[in-house]
Design a protein around this motif. Structure first.
Motif, PDB file in Angstrom:
ATOM      1  N   LEU A  65      -0.593  62.577  14.742  1.00 21.94           N
ATOM      2  CA  LEU A  65      -1.665  63.215  13.971  1.00 21.94           C
ATOM      3  C   LEU A  65      -2.324  62.201  13.060  1.00 21.94           C
ATOM      4  O   LEU A  65      -1.642  61.402  12.414  1.00 21.94           O
ATOM      5  CB  LEU A  65      -1.051  64.342  13.113  1.00 21.94           C
ATOM      6  N   ASP A  66      -3.648  62.265  12.998  1.00 22.57           N
ATOM      7  CA  ASP A  66      -4.380  61.481  12.018  1.00 22.57           C
ATOM      8  C   ASP A  66      -4.667  62.397  10.830  1.00 22.57           C
ATOM      9  O   ASP A  66      -5.382  63.401  10.972  1.00 22.57           O
ATOM     10  CB  ASP A  66      -5.690  60.972  12.644  1.00 22.57           C
ATOM     11  N   LEU A  67      -4.129  62.056   9.687  1.00 22.41           N
ATOM     12  CA  LEU A  67      -4.215  62.935   8.509  1.00 22.41           C
ATOM     13  C   LEU A  67      -5.637  63.069   7.966  1.00 22.41           C
ATOM     14  O   LEU A  67      -5.896  63.902   7.092  1.00 22.41           O
ATOM     15  CB  LEU A  67      -3.288  62.426   7.398  1.00 22.41           C
ATOM     16  N   VAL A  68      -6.544  62.253   8.483  1.00 22.33           N
ATOM     17  CA  VAL A  68      -7.943  62.391   8.089  1.00 22.33           C
ATOM     18  C   VAL A  68      -8.541  63.653   8.734  1.00 22.33           C
ATOM     19  O   VAL A  68      -9.494  64.232   8.223  1.00 22.33           O
ATOM     20  CB  VAL A  68      -8.712  61.104   8.491  1.00 22.33           C
ATOM     21  N   GLU A  69      -7.938  64.107   9.837  1.00 18.12           N
ATOM     22  CA  GLU A  69      -8.440  65.306  10.527  1.00 18.12           C
ATOM     23  C   GLU A  69      -7.915  66.556   9.828  1.00 18.12           C
ATOM     24  O   GLU A  69      -6.736  66.908   9.967  1.00 18.12           O
ATOM     25  CB  GLU A  69      -8.011  65.265  11.992  1.00 18.12           C
ATOM     26  N   HIS A  70      -8.818  67.218   9.143  1.00 21.79           N
ATOM     27  CA  HIS A  70      -8.443  68.291   8.240  1.00 21.79           C
ATOM     28  C   HIS A  70      -7.768  69.475   8.937  1.00 21.79           C
ATOM     29  O   HIS A  70      -6.635  69.854   8.597  1.00 21.79           O
ATOM     30  CB  HIS A  70      -9.704  68.744   7.492  1.00 21.79           C
ATOM     31  N   HIS A  88       4.931  60.162   1.561  1.00 23.14           N
ATOM     32  CA  HIS A  88       3.621  59.807   2.118  1.00 23.14           C
ATOM     33  C   HIS A  88       3.452  58.287   2.202  1.00 23.14           C
ATOM     34  O   HIS A  88       3.065  57.629   1.245  1.00 23.14           O
ATOM     35  CB  HIS A  88       2.523  60.427   1.246  1.00 23.14           C
ATOM     36  N   PHE A  89       3.739  57.770   3.407  1.00 18.07           N
ATOM     37  CA  PHE A  89       3.555  56.330   3.653  1.00 18.07           C
ATOM     38  C   PHE A  89       2.226  56.039   4.348  1.00 18.07           C
ATOM     39  O   PHE A  89       1.732  54.920   4.259  1.00 18.07           O
ATOM     40  CB  PHE A  89       4.633  55.804   4.619  1.00 18.07           C
ATOM     41  N   ALA A  90       1.728  57.029   5.120  1.00 19.51           N
ATOM     42  CA  ALA A  90       0.618  56.749   6.034  1.00 19.51           C
ATOM     43  C   ALA A  90      -0.566  56.137   5.293  1.00 19.51           C
ATOM     44  O   ALA A  90      -1.166  56.788   4.439  1.00 19.51           O
ATOM     45  CB  ALA A  90       0.186  58.043   6.720  1.00 19.51           C
ATOM     46  N   ALA A  91      -0.883  54.900   5.612  1.00 22.97           N
ATOM     47  CA  ALA A  91      -2.013  54.217   4.969  1.00 22.97           C
ATOM     48  C   ALA A  91      -2.285  52.911   5.700  1.00 22.97           C
ATOM     49  O   ALA A  91      -1.386  52.351   6.334  1.00 22.97           O
ATOM     50  CB  ALA A  91      -1.694  53.904   3.504  1.00 22.97           C
ATOM     51  N   ILE A 110      -7.449  57.536   1.008  1.00 23.90           N
ATOM     52  CA  ILE A 110      -7.640  58.577  -0.012  1.00 23.90           C
ATOM     53  C   ILE A 110      -7.758  59.954   0.638  1.00 23.90           C
ATOM     54  O   ILE A 110      -7.104  60.912   0.203  1.00 23.90           O
ATOM     55  CB  ILE A 110      -8.872  58.281  -0.902  1.00 23.90           C
ATOM     56  N   LEU A 111      -8.560  60.045   1.698  1.00 24.42           N
ATOM     57  CA  LEU A 111      -8.740  61.364   2.317  1.00 24.42           C
ATOM     58  C   LEU A 111      -7.423  61.902   2.873  1.00 24.42           C
ATOM     59  O   LEU A 111      -7.106  63.088   2.735  1.00 24.42           O
ATOM     60  CB  LEU A 111      -9.803  61.265   3.423  1.00 24.42           C
ATOM     61  N   SER A 112      -6.630  61.036   3.469  1.00 27.63           N
ATOM     62  CA  SER A 112      -5.354  61.519   4.018  1.00 27.63           C
ATOM     63  C   SER A 112      -4.452  62.023   2.890  1.00 27.63           C
ATOM     64  O   SER A 112      -3.806  63.066   3.020  1.00 27.63           O
ATOM     65  CB  SER A 112      -4.665  60.446   4.863  1.00 27.63           C
ATOM     66  N   LEU A 113      -4.451  61.342   1.753  1.00 31.44           N
ATOM     67  CA  LEU A 113      -3.643  61.805   0.612  1.00 31.44           C
ATOM     68  C   LEU A 113      -4.156  63.161   0.107  1.00 31.44           C
ATOM     69  O   LEU A 113      -3.367  64.076  -0.162  1.00 31.44           O
ATOM     70  CB  LEU A 113      -3.681  60.767  -0.517  1.00 31.44           C
ATOM     71  N   VAL A 114      -5.473  63.295   0.007  1.00 35.23           N
ATOM     72  CA  VAL A 114      -6.060  64.562  -0.455  1.00 35.23           C
ATOM     73  C   VAL A 114      -5.651  65.703   0.501  1.00 35.23           C
ATOM     74  O   VAL A 114      -5.281  66.792   0.062  1.00 35.23           O
ATOM     75  CB  VAL A 114      -7.605  64.429  -0.562  1.00 35.23           C
ATOM     76  N   HIS A 115      -5.692  65.438   1.786  1.00 33.64           N
ATOM     77  CA  HIS A 115      -5.300  66.470   2.758  1.00 33.64           C
ATOM     78  C   HIS A 115      -3.820  66.819   2.626  1.00 33.64           C
ATOM     79  O   HIS A 115      -3.436  67.991   2.708  1.00 33.64           O
ATOM     80  CB  HIS A 115      -5.615  66.002   4.181  1.00 33.64           C
TER      81      HIS A 115
END
Ligand code: UD1
Length: 352
Positions: A65-70, A88-91, A110-115
């Motif tokens: 999964l790409d965490l940018v995909e809401h 949360h390591f994904a970066a 940033i977007l992945s963290l926000v999600h």
């Protein structure tokens, strides 16, 4: 007849196929947690699951999964809403690339963290551990750095994403009253699991010192360039606090324990995760040579843009509050990194 069913507590590890994430997955499984790994495999390979399985006897659940995909992120978190925490390591983490592609770094990190934070609020997952970095201190005025050392303007968009990430979490704590978080500021992780079944797997030419050294030792790279011989240090080369990746992974288990048992003093805590010792680049090269018997071909070149002269940790707070301390020597870091590189190259001969 009665059956005693022990339900393991579930932890979501984003970026769990990566270098630090995979070592942390192993330590968590060995501490009795059920691990779900979320990773987009942008800088990792699926074979990492085999390594984790072979060490622990357990194959973690894997969600590509790409965490940018809401929407997709919401769906995966809903599936695992019984988790008690997220690490949360994904970066993205290449400093040079972040200068060339700042938008990519801000959007991704940033977007992945926000999600992730949105999912934690929606599904009431209470505990967060965030991968931060000593890069937030920039070039410190005083050494060693404590958690109270003022942060400096970031040297790169990568560094900025770590600073902003910490701020986003702090802001979210005001909005989500059931959230508790710990940021771990890593110093320089090196080395590999002592089984040599997982380790650092940089794609292409390594940016970081240790993989460059191990690849030079194996003749994959001709010569190591030492970036800067004119720093104000004992031998002119830059100083860092190198920490064994397994020691670093164990710090996550300690931090999770603190959150899960509600023993933290504040709903947001920050810890330096380092050894407290600084070594110059030349000291690392010589420790590697001593530990492995391999000599390293190197030359002195000019400083690398964006590098700081010296940074190392005061890790007393983590020692005290997390009951954690780094155990492994620089020699063990070097020998484990080299053993891993040799094992890995045994099956994979060509460097990309
Ligand atoms: C940096 C960041 C760190 C980040 C990491 C991710 C800082 C202080 N640290 O680590 O937060 O997680 O990048 O990639 O910003 N070196 C050589 N020759 C080489 C490679 C490195 O001499 O071929 C030297 C560097 O100049 C530095 C030391 O080795 O002095 C360590 O470098 P590296 O392993 O790249 O880590 P940092 O830049 O310290």
């Amino acid at each position: 007849m009665s059956y005693l069913c022990i339900v393991k507590q579930k932890i979501i590890i984003t970026g769990g196929m990566g270098y630090i994430g995979s070592h942390t997955a192993v330590e968590l499984i060995e501490s009795g947690f059920a691990v779900v790994i979320i990773d987009n495999l942008s800088n990792a390979r699926e074979e990492v699951l085999d390594g984790i399985h072979s060490i622990t006897g357990v194959r973690p659940v894997f969600e590509k999964l790409d965490l940018v995909e809401h929407e997709k992120t919401l769906a995966v978190f809903e599936k695992h809403k019984d988790a008690i925490g997220v690490i949360h390591f994904a970066a993205l983490k290449a400093v040079g690339e972040s200068v060339a592609k700042p938008g990519l770094y801000f959007k991704n990190n940033i977007l992945s963290l926000v999600h992730v934070l949105e999912c934690m609020e929606r599904f009431q997952i209470p505990n967060l551990i965030f991968s931060s970095s000593c890069t937030v201190y920039g070039e410190p005025d005083k050494l060693p750095v404590t958690e109270e050392t003022p942060t400096k303007k970031a040297n790169s968009p990568y560094g900025a994403t770590k600073q902003i990430g910490e701020e986003v979490i702090q802001a979210e704590l005001h909005a989500n009253s059931q959230l508790k978080a710990i940021s771990l500021r890593y110093f320089n992780p090196v080395g590999a699991h002592n089984s040599a079944k997982i380790g650092e797997l940089p794609l292409g030419v390594p940016n970081n010192l240790m993989p460059y050294i191990t690849q030079t030792a194996l003749g994959i790279r001709e010569e190591l360039s030492v970036f800067g011989a004119d720093y104000n240090t004992k031998d002119g080369t830059a100083i860092r606090d190198y920490i064994h990746v397994v020691d670093l992974a164990k710090a996550h288990v300690s931090a999770l324990d603190r959150l899960a048992h509600d023993t933290q003093e504040k709903n947001y805590e920050i810890y330096n995760i380092g050894t407290g010792k600084g070594y110059t680049v030349l000291e690392v090269i010589h420790a590697f040579e001593r530990a492995t018997g391999q000599s390293i071909q190197y030359k002195m070149v000019t400083r690398r843009a964006g590098d700081v002269e010296a940074v190392y940790a005061n890790a007393n707070l983590a020692n005290e509050k997390l009951a954690w301390s780094a155990q492994e020597s620089l020699e063990t870091m070097c020998s484990s990194a080299y053993t891993w590189e040799k094992m890995y190259r045994g099956t994979e001969k060509s460097a990309t």
